[in-house]
Every structure is written in C-alpha cells, then in structure tokens.
Design an enzyme around this catalytic site. Structure first.
Site, PDB file in Angstrom:
ATOM      1  N   CYS A   1      10.907  13.646   0.452  1.00  0.00           N
ATOM      2  CA  CYS A   1      11.595  12.302   0.725  1.00  0.00           C
ATOM      3  C   CYS A   1      12.823  12.363   1.549  1.00  0.00           C
ATOM      4  CB  CYS A   1      12.105  11.221  -0.390  1.00  0.00           C
ATOM      5  SG  CYS A   1      12.823  12.353  -1.630  1.00  0.00           S
TER       6      CYS A   1
ATOM      7  N   GLY B   1       7.924   8.199  -5.746  1.00  0.00           N
ATOM      8  CA  GLY B   1       6.633   8.357  -5.013  1.00  0.00           C
ATOM      9  C   GLY B   1       7.043   7.578  -3.553  1.00  0.00           C
ATOM     10  N   SER B   2       5.866   6.963  -3.094  1.00  0.00           N
ATOM     11  CA  SER B   2       5.867   6.369  -1.955  1.00  0.00           C
ATOM     12  C   SER B   2       6.207   4.833  -2.261  1.00  0.00           C
ATOM     13  CB  SER B   2       4.675   6.518  -1.331  1.00  0.00           C
ATOM     14  OG  SER B   2       3.542   5.863  -2.096  1.00  0.00           O
TER      15      SER B   2
ATOM     16  N   GLU C   1      12.674   6.183  -6.818  1.00  0.00           N
ATOM     17  CA  GLU C   1      13.178   7.124  -5.901  1.00  0.00           C
ATOM     18  C   GLU C   1      11.899   7.065  -5.007  1.00  0.00           C
ATOM     19  OE1 GLU C   1      13.854   9.210  -3.690  1.00  0.00           O
ATOM     20  OE2 GLU C   1      14.177  10.992  -4.780  1.00  0.00           O
TER      21      GLU C   1
HETATM   22  P1  ADP Z   1       0.697   9.665  -2.406  1.00  0.00           P
HETATM   23  O1  ADP Z   1       1.837  10.078  -1.726  1.00  0.00           O
HETATM   24  O2  ADP Z   1       0.160  10.816  -3.084  1.00  0.00           O
HETATM   25  O3  ADP Z   1      -0.085   8.421  -1.988  1.00  0.00           O
HETATM   26  P2  ADP Z   1       2.542   8.269  -4.159  1.00  0.00           P
HETATM   27  O4  ADP Z   1       3.698   8.394  -4.087  1.00  0.00           O
HETATM   28  O5  ADP Z   1       2.276   6.801  -3.302  1.00  0.00           O
HETATM   29  O6  ADP Z   1       1.452   9.161  -3.740  1.00  0.00           O
HETATM   30  O7  ADP Z   1       2.025   7.805  -5.807  1.00  0.00           O
HETATM   31  C1  ADP Z   1       1.486   8.709  -6.422  1.00  0.00           C
HETATM   32  C2  ADP Z   1       1.641   8.310  -7.890  1.00  0.00           C
HETATM   33  O8  ADP Z   1       1.347   6.912  -7.938  1.00  0.00           O
HETATM   34  C3  ADP Z   1       0.710   9.318  -8.473  1.00  0.00           C
HETATM   35  O9  ADP Z   1       1.115   9.641  -9.816  1.00  0.00           O
HETATM   36  C4  ADP Z   1      -0.429   8.188  -8.803  1.00  0.00           C
HETATM   37  O10 ADP Z   1      -1.141   8.740  -9.908  1.00  0.00           O
HETATM   38  C5  ADP Z   1       0.204   6.987  -8.843  1.00  0.00           C
HETATM   39  N1  ADP Z   1      -0.492   5.775  -8.580  1.00  0.00           N
HETATM   40  C6  ADP Z   1      -1.086   5.827  -7.325  1.00  0.00           C
HETATM   41  N2  ADP Z   1      -1.800   4.355  -7.243  1.00  0.00           N
HETATM   42  C7  ADP Z   1      -1.489   3.805  -8.581  1.00  0.00           C
HETATM   43  C8  ADP Z   1      -1.851   2.550  -8.967  1.00  0.00           C
HETATM   44  N3  ADP Z   1      -2.427   1.763  -8.408  1.00  0.00           N
HETATM   45  N4  ADP Z   1      -1.507   2.242 -10.335  1.00  0.00           N
HETATM   46  C9  ADP Z   1      -0.569   3.235 -10.903  1.00  0.00           C
HETATM   47  N5  ADP Z   1      -0.099   4.345 -10.439  1.00  0.00           N
HETATM   48  C10 ADP Z   1      -0.808   4.759  -9.257  1.00  0.00           C
END
Ligand code: ADP
Length: 493
Positions: A294, A238-239, A260
């Site tokens: 990504c 994710g991000s 990643e």
């Molecule tokens: P987006 O690009 O949608 O913002 P990210 O890549 O940052 O998403 O992350 C998304 C993932 O992280 C999702 O599975 C989301 O449920 C999870 N997530 C987002 N915030 C939190 C948090 N505070 N604690 C745990 N998991 C989180």
C-alpha cells in the site's frame, strides 16, 4: 502438529480455534505458488460454523486476557518475538513460495514483526486512564481505558506476515482477544503461522483464533463477525474496493471499523535534492515486493533540471534488479500474486502507451513475472497517472515539474492520502512542504515506505481510518467516565 507437516511437501492446514488445531478433513482449497502454481497447501475451507466457534472462543477468553497482568502479557509477546527470529529461514521460504516475496522483503517483514512484538510487550503498562477536573463540589471524575472485547481482523496477502501481526497484535496488546480471517491467497503467512508461533509462546486458548476460507466464501465468514455482538471492532487491511463493501455492512450493524487501505504515494524531488539518494529511495519505494504494498511510490515529480539524469540513472538501477524465483536470495522482483494482477498492470501500461506515453524500461511479462516498469510523458488521462486508482504492481510514472507548488498540488489530486516523500537538501523547505501534504504519513529524504514498527501507519481520505503503533490505543480501547460524589447534589426540581 505443525502446519508444515503435510504430505508430498505441501502443507495441510486446519483452523486454530480455542487454542487447538481443528481436525483436518472436510472441504479444502488449494494455496498455490504464484510463480508456477505448485501446490503450497491444502487449506481448510471454513464457513459460518467455524467463524462462530472462533468468535465464541475469543469471547470466552476475553475477561481473563483483558485482566492478565501486564507483566504476564509482556512475557508472552517477548517469547513470540524470539520464536519469530528463530524461525527466520522457514518464514523466508514460506513468504517466497506462498506470496512471491523476495528475501529482502521477507526479512524486512520479520525484522519489523519482532520489533513490533517487543514494543507491544510494554504497552500493557500504559496509563489506564486520567483523573479529570469537575465543576461540581465534592465530585471526583476519572476515565478508565478498557479493551473493546473481540476484534475481528481481515489480514491481507501482500505484506502478509507483518501486516497480520499488525492486524491482531495491536488489539491484543491492549487487552482484546481476536479472530482473524486471512486472505485466501496466503492463509499460511497471513495467519496460520502466527497461530503456531503464539501457541508455542503459550498464549492462552481463545485469545487468538484463525479461520480460513475458500475463495468466494469471505462474506459468509465476515457476516458472522458483523452480526456477533461479542465482536466490537473489525480491523481490515486491504483495498478500498472491499472496504466499501465492508463499510456498508458495518453501517448496518453499527460496528466500529479500522481500515488500512491503499495509497497513491507521490514523491517530489526538488531541484536541490541529492540525486543518488533520490534514485535509491525511489527504486526501493516503488519496486519493493513488485509494487504490491500500500505504501509503494506510484508517481514521482522531478524538478526539470534533474529529470533526464534522474530517469536515466533510475532506469539503470531498476534494469539491474534480478527477476525470478524469490527463493533465490539474489532475486528482488518475484511474481505478481495472480493473473488478475498481471492483467491490471499490463492493461494500464498499454493504455498509457496508446495515449502516447514513453516506455523507459520494463513493460513485459514472463508468466506472472512482470518487469519493473517506468513510464514518462504520460498523458493526464491515462489510468495509471490519474491517482484515482492505485496500480498494484511494479509501475512507476515519472513527470518533470517547473513549479514545486504545482507539483505539490498535482501530487495531492488523488482520493488517497497514505504516504508521500519529498527529497531535498534544504530540510526547512522539505519540512514546510511536508506540513502541507494531506496524508497520514510524509517523509523528508526517505522513501514512501520508510516503515518502522514504532511509527504510526495509517491514512486519510480513501486510505483509511486509524493508526498503528501505540496510537492504536485510540482504535482498540474505549474509555469509561466515572464520577463519585461526596456531597449532596443540588437539583433544579
Ligand atoms: P484483493 O486485493 O485480493 O482484491 P482486498 O484487499 O480487496 O483483496 O480484500 C481482500 C480481503 O477481503 C480478503 O481477506 C477477502 O477474503 C476479503 N473479501 C473480499 N470480498 C469480500 C466480501 N464481499 N465480504 C467480506 N470480505 C471480503
């Protein structure tokens, strides 16, 4: 039960725990088509209880899965690969309606997923350790490689189908059991459909579990993963923004993490490059999945003699890409995932234009359909060009350079370090420059997203820690050192 058997054409989904679908009911949340907000599914809104049950099931299944003969595990993975291919058309449709993926992108993911399953099928036969030399007379020493236990995976919405496999399949191939928490934006293609496939293939109950949750409820589920002693590793795709939150959380519970994350992914086109090849590589690398991967290219540095022709011909190619409903097989550019994504790109394009950038093509939205956009003459302080933060959408910045060394330096002026490309006919020159890139991946004469199931993906700096492919053995196993002495010891006291 199939997750697609819901009423009114939409699915009603539950959690997959200990080899069974939980009884539908309780609170749900809607999963909507990013194109038109049509209801795709009502998904179960899980929380602490479901996450705990899933972790307990994975922990109970671990000893048997870890000790399963490599040949038995191999058969399961090979069966799953066949099922993925058999379900191609249904998966293509799912990825289109849930994630906005074009047919080009969904079939790319399906191919990679089947290939990865077939490769991972053989990984159980990798050597289980090493015999070591000891300086102590009569001592034998060896290390054995062991799976960790339960690996909890956070799977993303963007390359949902393939990236989910990558999140849990690698740990499973090395003997770990898994619990995954798909992104709330695409829970079907980021995990639930995988549960159906593994269930049909005959994976043992508890080896693979999925818990879905409503928007805003991620951290309660994540807390269960971090707090459970059975969970030995968190695998997050994710991000970097969310990774920072999770990283702090991992620090408190001293939990291993594999990350990643994003990238800025520059392309350098040297003055001897094949211009046609460069245009194709950049159009694909920048605009596959509307720039929501990504490894998409975000910025291209072009040798000045090629710049104008490159920009003009790239713009022609990009303008010809069909935009619209990705269930139409000719559509290449589908919708962005949500309004926040549209707003991010629109704001950044406007910011660049306000600072004096030139719009070559694109720059307009129709709902969540954002035209693939190319900017030049972007001032160094515009957000989209600084490399400090990736713009997760179809936006490409092109810049001319006179000195390749300056381009190489500027291209690395970013906290990210995922992928990079160099286009040149002089392979020696390309290789030399490639070796000086501080990234996890670098290609000579290929796009920044030249993925193959067997090649390790992963980044340096803010792009993350850990690698996929068979190198993932380092992330998802640990070694135990054993010694055995056959002579009396010599002790100082
Ligand atoms: P987006 O690009 O949608 O913002 P990210 O890549 O940052 O998403 O992350 C998304 C993932 O992280 C999702 O599975 C989301 O449920 C999870 N997530 C987002 N915030 C939190 C948090 N505070 N604690 C745990 N998991 C989180």
């Amino acid at each position: 039960m199939s997750i697609f058997d819901g009423p009114d054409g939409h699915a009603v989904t539950s959690h997959f725990i200990d080899g069974a679908w939980t009884t539908p009911g309780g609170t749900t949340f809607p999963v909507r088509n990013p194109l038109d907000d049509a209801l795709v599914a009502e998904a179960a809104a899980g929380g602490v209880a479901e996450a705990e049950a899933a972790v307990a099931a994975a922990a109970a299944a671990f000893p048997a899965w870890a000790n399963l003969a490599p040949g038995a595990r191999q058969e399961l993975f090979l069966k799953a690969a066949d099922i993925v291919e058999r379900r191609t058309e249904e998966l293509v449709r799912l990825m289109a309606v849930e994630g906005g993926a074009s047919r080009a992108f969904s079939t790319f993911q399906i191919r990679l997923s089947a290939a990865m399953l077939r490769q991972a099928a053989g990984w159980g036969y990798q050597p289980a350790g090493d015999v070591l030399r000891s300086d102590t007379p009569g001592r034998m020493a060896f290390v054995t490689r062991k799976p960790l236990g339960v690996v909890a995976g956070f799977t993303p919405w963007n390359g949902a189908f393939y990236l989910a496999w990558r999140t849990f399949l690698l740990p499973m191939a090395f003997g770990n059991t898994t619990v995954i928490k798909p992104s709330e934006l695409a829970p079907l293609s980021a995990g639930l459909v995988h549960a159906e496939i593994l269930d049909e293939a005959g994976f043992p109950p508890g080896s693979f579990n999925v818990v879905t949750h409503a928007p805003g409820a991620a951290s309660a589920v994540a807390d269960v993963f971090f707090e459970s002693p059975a969970v030995r590793c968190i695998n997050f795709t994710g991000s970097d923004r969310t990774a920072r939150i999770l990283g702090e959380r991992a620090g408190r519970s001293l939990k291993r993490m594999v990350l990643e994350l994003g990238g800025f992914n520059p392309v350098i086109i040297l003055d001897d490059a094949d211009i046609e090849e460069s245009i194709k590589a950049v159009a694909f690398g920048a605009f596959l999945h509307q720039g929501q991967v990504c490894m998409n290219s975000r910025k291209v540095y072009v040798a000045r003699p090629l710049h104008d022709e490159f920009v003009a011909r790239l713009a022609d190619r990009v303008r010809a890409l069909k935009i619209g409903d990705p269930t139409d097989p000719d559509v290449v550019i589908g919708p962005l995932i949500d309004d926040r994504a549209v707003e991010q790109i629109a704001t950044r394009v406007q910011d660049a234009l306000d600072r004096g950038a030139t719009l070559i093509t694109g720059g307009k939205a129709d709902g969540r359909l954002y035209q693939p956009t190319i900017l030049t003459d972007v001032p160094a302080d515009a957000i989209c060009t600084t490399g400090a933060d990736e713009t997760f959408g179809p936006l490409l910045v092109v810049e001319a350079f006179d000195d390749p060394e300056v381009a190489l330096r500027d291209a690395q002026d970013t906290p990210y370090g995922l992928s990079a490309s160099i286009m040149t006919r002089d392979r020696g020159r390309g290789l030399d420059m490639a070796q000086r890139f501080d990234t996890g991946i670098v290609h000579v004469n290929a796009p920044t997203m030249a993925s193959e199931a067997s090649l390790p993906v992963g980044g340096v700096k803010h792009s993350g820690w850990g690698r996929s492919g068979h190198y993932a053995i380092e992330d998802f196993t640990e070694i135990r050192m054993t010694t055995m002495s056959s002579e009396p010891g010599r002790y100082p006291f």
